[in-house]
Write an enzyme that holds these catalytic residues in place. Sequence first.
Site, PDB file in Angstrom:
ATOM      1  N   LYS A   1      22.240   6.635  -4.434  1.00  0.00           N
ATOM      2  CA  LYS A   1      21.227   6.657  -5.487  1.00  0.00           C
ATOM      3  C   LYS A   1      21.834   6.392  -6.869  1.00  0.00           C
ATOM      4  O   LYS A   1      21.162   5.902  -7.759  1.00  0.00           O
ATOM      5  CB  LYS A   1      20.503   8.011  -5.503  1.00  0.00           C
ATOM      6  CG  LYS A   1      19.856   8.436  -4.204  1.00  0.00           C
ATOM      7  CD  LYS A   1      18.675   7.561  -3.822  1.00  0.00           C
ATOM      8  CE  LYS A   1      17.805   8.168  -2.744  1.00  0.00           C
ATOM      9  NZ  LYS A   1      18.423   8.223  -1.407  1.00  0.00           N
TER      10      LYS A   1
HETATM   11  C1  LIG Z   1      17.965   8.042  -0.195  1.00  0.00           C
HETATM   12  C2  LIG Z   1      18.952   7.934   0.870  1.00  0.00           C
HETATM   13  C3  LIG Z   1      18.721   7.116   1.987  1.00  0.00           C
HETATM   14  C4  LIG Z   1      17.423   6.367   2.202  1.00  0.00           C
HETATM   15  O1  LIG Z   1      17.231   5.334   1.269  1.00  0.00           O
HETATM   16  P1  LIG Z   1      15.782   4.720   1.043  1.00  0.00           P
HETATM   17  O2  LIG Z   1      15.930   3.788  -0.103  1.00  0.00           O
HETATM   18  O3  LIG Z   1      14.888   5.880   0.716  1.00  0.00           O
HETATM   19  O4  LIG Z   1      15.378   4.057   2.292  1.00  0.00           O
HETATM   20  C5  LIG Z   1      19.727   7.023   2.930  1.00  0.00           C
HETATM   21  N1  LIG Z   1      20.888   7.708   2.803  1.00  0.00           N
HETATM   22  C6  LIG Z   1      21.131   8.501   1.753  1.00  0.00           C
HETATM   23  C7  LIG Z   1      22.421   9.242   1.686  1.00  0.00           C
HETATM   24  C8  LIG Z   1      20.183   8.633   0.745  1.00  0.00           C
HETATM   25  O5  LIG Z   1      20.432   9.430  -0.301  1.00  0.00           O
END
Ligand SMILES: *Cc1c(COP(=O)(O)O)cnc(C)c1O
Length: 500
Positions: free
Chosen positions: A113
């Site tokens: 993120k």
């Molecule tokens: C948010 C997240 C995901 C999923 O990503 P999306 O964009 O919501 O599909 C997968 N792995 C981790 C560690 C995340 O923080």
Amino acid sequence: MEYTSTRDNSLSVSSAMAIKTGLAPDGGLFVPKSLPRIFGEELSELSQLSYTDRTVKILEKFLTDFTGAELSDCAHSAYNKEKFETDEIAPLYKLTSGVYFLELWHGPTCAFKDMALQILPHLLKKSVVKTGETKEVVILVATSGDTGKAALEGFKDVDGTRIIVFYPEKGVSNMQKRQMVTQEGNNVDVAAVMGNFDDAQSGVKKIFGDKEYAQILERNNFMLSSANSINWGRLVPQIVYYFSAYCNLLKNDEIKLGDPVNFVVPTGNFGNILAAYYAKEMGLPVGRLICASNENNVLTDFIRTGVYDKNRPFKTTGSPSMDILISSNLERLLYQVTGKDDGQVASWMQQLSESGRYEVTEAVKAKIGEVFYGGFCDDAQTQKTISEVHQAYGYVMDTHTAVAKCVYDQYKKETGDETKTVIVSTASPFKFSDRVLAAVAGEEALARLDDFALLETLAEKGDLAIPAPLAGLNTKPIIFNTTCEKSEMYEVVSHMLNLS
Ligand SMILES: *Cc1c(COP(=O)(O)O)cnc(C)c1O
């Protein structure tokens, strides 16, 4: 470039407006009216640049109301040595001659993120100025764990912004919770919601859609915006790392220009994998996009059957950031694959909110199936995958990345596809240290270990260094302890903003 809504093609706004408001007024998502193209020679040129400069080149094509200097300023503020522990920002790890991990977790919160949330506040701050806005922007976030902390880190002490994060009381890891409740900064607030991620997300969405409440906020000189992955300002920086991964493969002579590459993406809200789809549509040579889910496998079923049905038990798993039954960004894919049929998308989304289910046409299903492969695995398979990869290669994956690796193994077995493949690695193994340690060293290794002893033991067994942002957490004071019912989220926001 102008942006429109997935539910109303007559809408037309600038990118600054799309980023500032987050969600379109009709409840749809902002999408670019056309996709820029990057291929051939331009890809080779891109591969000579740093990650930061690749970002500028790609963002310039989407955010045409920003100057090159502004975008350069945003990119350099986000992706630098202070924030990321590697110069490469998003390095590739070569597992075998055809399989690579794209590590997106070298930022300040140790999860992918950060790739978007380090730059979004800078884009947003500039968008607010560009659109002549004088009110203070309130970022309201529902988090399944990693977004919350990454948004808090990105927005903390950014002038003209406030940030409020709601996380589900049951459904984030201890470490994720600890990261959020110890957050510093003079413009931040955090609260737990009794319920799961979908409860927190639908609560936040309700506040966003409430016209009366918007007026109250306005009277108090506030306006709401979103840092969830529905915000275009979060999606567009994610397109960059798909191009960047391809460029790195080119640069390292792993592929030749034009060779297709598959990407495997551990998926929750469908934001990360949607960015890969956009990259493909823009001309990046992408083979298959492999959408990996945990036991909350609503997307696997959708890709295979064309029926999206969230009416199923919500499961709490060892990959909590993917414990999601409503994948909001799927709406943008539907818009693309229906040839921008806003009425059709609006109708499916209405069915989803009324009955939790919709079914796409055969043609749409076939179009999705050409590009996407869907698969899932359960916690036991995830653990086994972490253990096997550690034993065979000495590489330690977190649980989300392991879901992707496991689904890739299924895909390879089923299709025999030998195309070079990049598995998107979305979190540091230390972020989910208990599950990872159990896989690497056996459940008994967990006995009597607190969260921080876990980190140390994992570092030892995995022969790894604990990332600095996690190592320092145990000495930080807990600042936030608010817990509320879903129905009380309004009051919490009003109280935090001191509304009259
Ligand atoms: C948010 C997240 C995901 C999923 O990503 P999306 O964009 O919501 O599909 C997968 N792995 C981790 C560690 C995340 O923080």
